[in-house]
Design a protein around this motif. Structure first.
Motif, PDB file in Angstrom:
ATOM      1  N   HIS A 222      20.406  31.761  14.001  1.00 38.52           N
ATOM      2  CA  HIS A 222      19.194  32.468  14.391  1.00 38.52           C
ATOM      3  C   HIS A 222      17.989  32.059  13.547  1.00 38.52           C
ATOM      4  N   GLN A 223      18.191  31.172  12.574  1.00 46.88           N
ATOM      5  CA  GLN A 223      17.091  30.655  11.766  1.00 46.88           C
ATOM      6  C   GLN A 223      16.741  29.225  12.164  1.00 46.88           C
ATOM      7  N   GLY A 224      17.213  28.812  13.341  1.00 46.58           N
ATOM      8  CA  GLY A 224      16.836  27.500  13.854  1.00 46.58           C
ATOM      9  C   GLY A 224      17.867  26.411  13.681  1.00 46.58           C
ATOM     10  N   GLY A 225      19.055  26.743  13.171  1.00 46.00           N
ATOM     11  CA  GLY A 225      20.088  25.734  12.984  1.00 46.00           C
ATOM     12  C   GLY A 225      20.763  25.330  14.293  1.00 46.00           C
ATOM     13  N   LEU A 226      21.571  24.280  14.214  1.00 41.87           N
ATOM     14  CA  LEU A 226      22.355  23.814  15.355  1.00 41.87           C
ATOM     15  C   LEU A 226      23.759  24.398  15.297  1.00 41.87           C
ATOM     16  N   ALA A 227      24.365  24.569  16.462  1.00 39.13           N
ATOM     17  CA  ALA A 227      25.749  25.035  16.519  1.00 39.13           C
ATOM     18  C   ALA A 227      26.491  24.284  17.609  1.00 39.13           C
ATOM     19  N   THR A 228      27.765  24.005  17.339  1.00 33.68           N
ATOM     20  CA  THR A 228      28.624  23.351  18.321  1.00 33.68           C
ATOM     21  C   THR A 228      29.980  24.034  18.319  1.00 33.68           C
ATOM     22  N   ALA A 229      30.606  24.096  19.475  1.00 32.22           N
ATOM     23  CA  ALA A 229      31.928  24.708  19.575  1.00 32.22           C
ATOM     24  C   ALA A 229      32.955  23.842  18.851  1.00 32.22           C
ATOM     25  N   VAL A 230      33.994  24.502  18.312  1.00 30.25           N
ATOM     26  CA  VAL A 230      35.078  23.815  17.620  1.00 30.25           C
ATOM     27  C   VAL A 230      36.380  24.102  18.344  1.00 30.25           C
ATOM     28  N   ASP A 231      37.132  23.067  18.641  1.00 32.26           N
ATOM     29  CA  ASP A 231      38.451  23.246  19.241  1.00 32.26           C
ATOM     30  C   ASP A 231      39.393  23.821  18.182  1.00 32.26           C
ATOM     31  N   LEU A 232      39.972  24.989  18.473  1.00 35.39           N
ATOM     32  CA  LEU A 232      40.794  25.659  17.469  1.00 35.39           C
ATOM     33  C   LEU A 232      42.038  24.862  17.093  1.00 35.39           C
ATOM     34  N   GLU A 233      42.582  24.124  18.017  1.00 36.93           N
ATOM     35  CA  GLU A 233      43.819  23.389  17.747  1.00 36.93           C
ATOM     36  C   GLU A 233      43.590  22.162  16.879  1.00 36.93           C
ATOM     37  N   THR A 234      42.492  21.472  17.116  1.00 34.26           N
ATOM     38  CA  THR A 234      42.289  20.178  16.456  1.00 34.26           C
ATOM     39  C   THR A 234      41.156  20.152  15.441  1.00 34.26           C
ATOM     40  N   GLY A 235      40.189  21.101  15.552  1.00 31.39           N
ATOM     41  CA  GLY A 235      39.006  21.038  14.698  1.00 31.39           C
ATOM     42  C   GLY A 235      37.963  20.065  15.187  1.00 31.39           C
ATOM     43  N   ARG A 236      38.090  19.593  16.411  1.00 29.60           N
ATOM     44  CA  ARG A 236      37.138  18.632  16.970  1.00 29.60           C
ATOM     45  C   ARG A 236      35.879  19.360  17.446  1.00 29.60           C
ATOM     46  N   ILE A 237      34.699  18.802  17.155  1.00 31.04           N
ATOM     47  CA  ILE A 237      33.441  19.393  17.583  1.00 31.04           C
ATOM     48  C   ILE A 237      32.834  18.567  18.706  1.00 31.04           C
ATOM     49  N   GLY A 238      31.885  19.200  19.436  1.00 31.12           N
ATOM     50  CA  GLY A 238      31.257  18.527  20.567  1.00 31.12           C
ATOM     51  C   GLY A 238      29.761  18.437  20.406  1.00 31.12           C
ATOM     52  N   ILE A 239      29.043  18.490  21.529  1.00 33.90           N
ATOM     53  CA  ILE A 239      27.585  18.451  21.479  1.00 33.90           C
ATOM     54  C   ILE A 239      27.075  19.783  20.941  1.00 33.90           C
ATOM     55  N   ALA A 240      25.840  19.770  20.426  1.00 37.59           N
ATOM     56  CA  ALA A 240      25.294  20.952  19.764  1.00 37.59           C
ATOM     57  C   ALA A 240      23.902  21.261  20.292  1.00 37.59           C
ATOM     58  N   SER A 241      23.497  22.510  20.036  1.00 38.08           N
ATOM     59  CA  SER A 241      22.148  22.930  20.394  1.00 38.08           C
ATOM     60  C   SER A 241      21.711  24.029  19.443  1.00 38.08           C
ATOM     61  N   ASP A 242      20.434  24.418  19.546  1.00 45.38           N
ATOM     62  CA  ASP A 242      19.965  25.579  18.805  1.00 45.38           C
ATOM     63  C   ASP A 242      20.229  26.821  19.637  1.00 45.38           C
ATOM     64  N   ILE A 243      19.593  27.925  19.303  1.00 46.37           N
ATOM     65  CA  ILE A 243      19.869  29.185  19.984  1.00 46.37           C
ATOM     66  C   ILE A 243      19.436  29.171  21.442  1.00 46.37           C
TER      67      ILE A 243
END
Length: 437
Positions: A314-335
């Motif tokens: 909420h302060q302008g950072g990026l976030a991307t989903a994480v696969d719980l099984e592998t820890g792999r991340i994908g594309i990201a966006s802000d809020i």
């Protein structure tokens, strides 16, 4: 004089816009309460999202001044919706239209429809990309703060005094006693003085430091002070203070609020190229399951951008989903309430690609969050902020009322049919059976 007046008018206008956004957010729950009025919430075999919607509706009318609040909201809702729609359409409309082909006019009508049918305010309309047909079809499955941070989480909170999760000093000491790795507290300032602290220090250490309020969240009023040598520290704005000057500054700050000093932690080297130097963390959601054990349900990896010293979404950072099984991340966006960033697979500063990476120490991150939850037996749901350091995972803090926006935004879809929704509905139902309402 003219410039000063213009500045005052500008500040007043910005203040009004903030008020309008907050007001629209507050009253926008009325349509949901009306839509589900009279529907039972204790029946079995209804979808978890429906259950949580109905629970919210039932609680809405039971609040003190509930009918009066509803009457006031009914009058003010159209005005609040109009103001919020104007604000967010002006920020997003043209660029979203260019990207998606959905005209500005259709976006306006879409915001009105989502607010009237599903109590989804314009703030969430753009965050959840409800201008897209595939998202619009799933609108009833989104969980907003009306249901979660509001009645559901309130019902599931432990009795007062059961633990001190919101107190960062208590939290650090409890984790230490419980054998959980968490960031320690080095120094505590309150009432204009340094306070005695179990295991604390008398002087600031010759290392990088992080200063934050004792209570609070969201990255507000936090500062990083990097050690420069010769007993001097420098913050993100270039201010340089001696050890004594910094301690005096913290003592003065503590006249209004308690402040803590913690060591500044460094990211695992594999994360250096997708960070601006601020600590990158995973927000990992855990909830007690049908057997009463903590279970990890969702995770989002956060990266700070610009000059921010925190990775808060909420302060302008990026976030991307994480696969719980592998820890792999994908594309990201802000809020997602401004269209500037969009969705990306590279860091906007370094240009390094992160989509497809596997986060370091992932199994350690998962195990640590679940184990830490078990050290808080009175907690039903917690959002853990977990750092990945060179030598393993480390808990930064626990959030007893975790926001689901970050997960629904990062996962690009609603949580109404997910495991967390199922567990929240289950625990709410169990609490009602136990007479906690």
């Amino acid at each position: 004089m003219g410039d000063r007046l213009t500045s005052i008018r500008g500040a007043a206008w910005k203040g009004f816009l903030r008020w309008a956004e907050d007001f629209a957010y507050d009253v926008s729950g009325l349509p949901m309460a009306l839509r589900h009025i009279g529907k039972g919430q204790t029946s079995e075999n209804i979808p978890p999202a429906d259950y949580l919607h109905r629970f919210y509706a039932a609680q809405y009318w039971r609040l003190p001044m509930g009918p009066l609040k509803a009457a006031v909201s009914a009058v003010t809702w159209p005005l609040a919706l109009g103001v919020a729609t104007t604000i967010f359409t002006s920020r997003n409309g043209k660029l979203i239209a260019a990207r998606s082909g959905v005209s500005v006019g259709k976006q306006v009508m879409g915001q009105v429809e989502m607010a009237a049918r599903h109590a989804i305010a314009p703030f969430w309309y753009y965050m959840f990309e409800l201008h897209l047909p595939e998202r619009k079809k799933q609108a009833a499955l989104y969980l907003t703060a009306h249901e979660t941070i509001g009645p559901a989480y309130s019902l599931l909170q432990p009795q007062p005094g059961a633990d001190g999760m919101d107190d960062k000093i208590w939290f650090a000491e409890h984790c230490h006693v419980s054998g959980v790795r968490a960031v320690p507290v080095l120094m505590h300032f309150s009432g204009g003085e340094r306070q005695p602290l179990k295991g604390g220090s008398d002087v600031l250490p010759e290392s990088d430091l992080f200063v934050k309020p004792r209570s609070g969240s969201g990255g507000h009023r936090m500062e990083r002070w990097d050690y420069q040598g010769d007993g001097r520290y420098r913050n993100a704005f270039g201010d340089v203070l001696s050890r004594d000057e910094l301690m005096d500054k913290l003592a003065r700050q503590s006249l209004k609020d308690d402040y803590l000093v913690q060591p500044r932690l460094a990211n695992h080297p594999e994360l250096d190229d997708i960070s601006n130097g601020a600590l990158a963390t995973v927000r990992l959601l855990t909830c007690r399951n049908e057997q009463g054990r903590a279970e990890a349900t969702n995770a989002a990896f956060r990266m700070a951008i610009g000059n921010s010293v925190v990775d808060n979404f909420h302060q302008g950072g990026l976030a991307t989903a994480v696969d719980l099984e592998t820890g792999r991340i994908g594309i990201a966006s802000d809020i997602g309430i401004r269209p500037d960033v969009g969705w990306r697979d590279t860091h906007p500063v370094s240009g390094a690609t992160f989509a497809g990476r596997i986060l370091p120490h992932w199994r350690d991150v998962m195990d640590l969050a679940v184990r830490t939850h078990e050290a808080f037996p009175h907690r039903i749901v917690v959002g853990w902020d977990v750092a990945m350091l060179k030598d393993g995972a480390c808990i930064i803090e626990g959030n007893g009322k975790p926001d689901l926006d970050i997960h629904q935004r990062a996962e690009r879809g609603p949580l109404g049919q997910s495991r967390i929704s199922t567990l929240l509905a289950f625990n709410v139902q169990e609490a009602l059976k136990a007479g906690k309402a």
